[in-house]
Design a protein around this motif. Structure first.
Motif, PDB file in Angstrom:
ATOM      1  N   GLU A  18       4.097  -5.940  -1.550  1.00 26.25           N
ATOM      2  CA  GLU A  18       4.285  -4.951  -0.477  1.00 26.25           C
ATOM      3  C   GLU A  18       3.009  -4.154  -0.232  1.00 26.25           C
ATOM      4  O   GLU A  18       2.839  -3.568   0.830  1.00 26.25           O
ATOM      5  CB  GLU A  18       5.430  -4.002  -0.821  1.00 26.25           C
ATOM      6  CG  GLU A  18       6.790  -4.642  -0.752  1.00 26.25           C
ATOM      7  CD  GLU A  18       7.900  -3.661  -1.059  1.00 26.25           C
ATOM      8  OE1 GLU A  18       7.670  -2.434  -0.962  1.00 26.25           O
ATOM      9  OE2 GLU A  18       9.002  -4.124  -1.400  1.00 26.25           O
ATOM     10  N   HIS A  19       2.112  -4.140  -1.206  1.00 31.35           N
ATOM     11  CA  HIS A  19       0.873  -3.362  -1.105  1.00 31.35           C
ATOM     12  C   HIS A  19      -0.351  -4.235  -0.829  1.00 31.35           C
ATOM     13  O   HIS A  19      -1.470  -3.744  -0.835  1.00 31.35           O
ATOM     14  CB  HIS A  19       0.650  -2.573  -2.401  1.00 31.35           C
ATOM     15  CG  HIS A  19       1.768  -1.633  -2.704  1.00 31.35           C
ATOM     16  ND1 HIS A  19       1.895  -0.411  -2.085  1.00 31.35           N
ATOM     17  CD2 HIS A  19       2.828  -1.745  -3.541  1.00 31.35           C
ATOM     18  CE1 HIS A  19       2.973   0.193  -2.541  1.00 31.35           C
ATOM     19  NE2 HIS A  19       3.558  -0.599  -3.417  1.00 31.35           N
ATOM     20  N   GLY A  24      -1.350  -3.611   3.876  1.00 40.43           N
ATOM     21  CA  GLY A  24      -1.308  -3.020   2.548  1.00 40.43           C
ATOM     22  C   GLY A  24      -2.609  -2.338   2.163  1.00 40.43           C
ATOM     23  O   GLY A  24      -3.577  -2.302   2.923  1.00 40.43           O
ATOM     24  N   LYS A  25      -2.603  -1.816   0.963  1.00 40.39           N
ATOM     25  CA  LYS A  25      -3.766  -1.108   0.436  1.00 40.39           C
ATOM     26  C   LYS A  25      -4.809  -2.052  -0.151  1.00 40.39           C
ATOM     27  O   LYS A  25      -5.958  -1.661  -0.333  1.00 40.39           O
ATOM     28  CB  LYS A  25      -3.318  -0.143  -0.673  1.00 40.39           C
ATOM     29  CG  LYS A  25      -2.329   0.912  -0.231  1.00 40.39           C
ATOM     30  CD  LYS A  25      -1.825   1.678  -1.453  1.00 40.39           C
ATOM     31  CE  LYS A  25      -0.608   2.477  -1.146  1.00 40.39           C
ATOM     32  NZ  LYS A  25       0.627   1.711  -1.117  1.00 40.39           N
TER      33      LYS A  25
END
Length: 71
Positions: A18-19, A24-25
């Motif tokens: 999810e990131h 995302g990051k």
């Protein structure tokens, strides 16, 4: 850079994903895992320093600013 293999539960991998990616990051999973390991090592160094458990001859793992390192 050495490569390692790690087995993790599917739920943890889904949470990590999810990131990762365009929204995302992190650019990829490896980037996310490296950042997580770095942050955890910094946190452990800070905890050890508070308890006078750091070896003065050992190089610090600190790379970032150390933000968000509450126990």
């Amino acid at each position: 850079m050495p490569k390692i293999s790690v087995e993790i539960p599917a739920e943890l991998l889904a949470d990590l994903d999810e990131h990762v990616g365009d929204d995302g990051k992190f650019v990829n999973r490896s980037d996310a895992v490296r950042a997580s390991i770095r942050k955890n090592l910094d946190l452990l160094d800070e905890i050890d320093a508070r308890h006078d458990r750091l070896d003065d001859d050992r190089p610090s793992t600190a790379v970032g600013s150390g933000e968000g390192t509450d126990e």
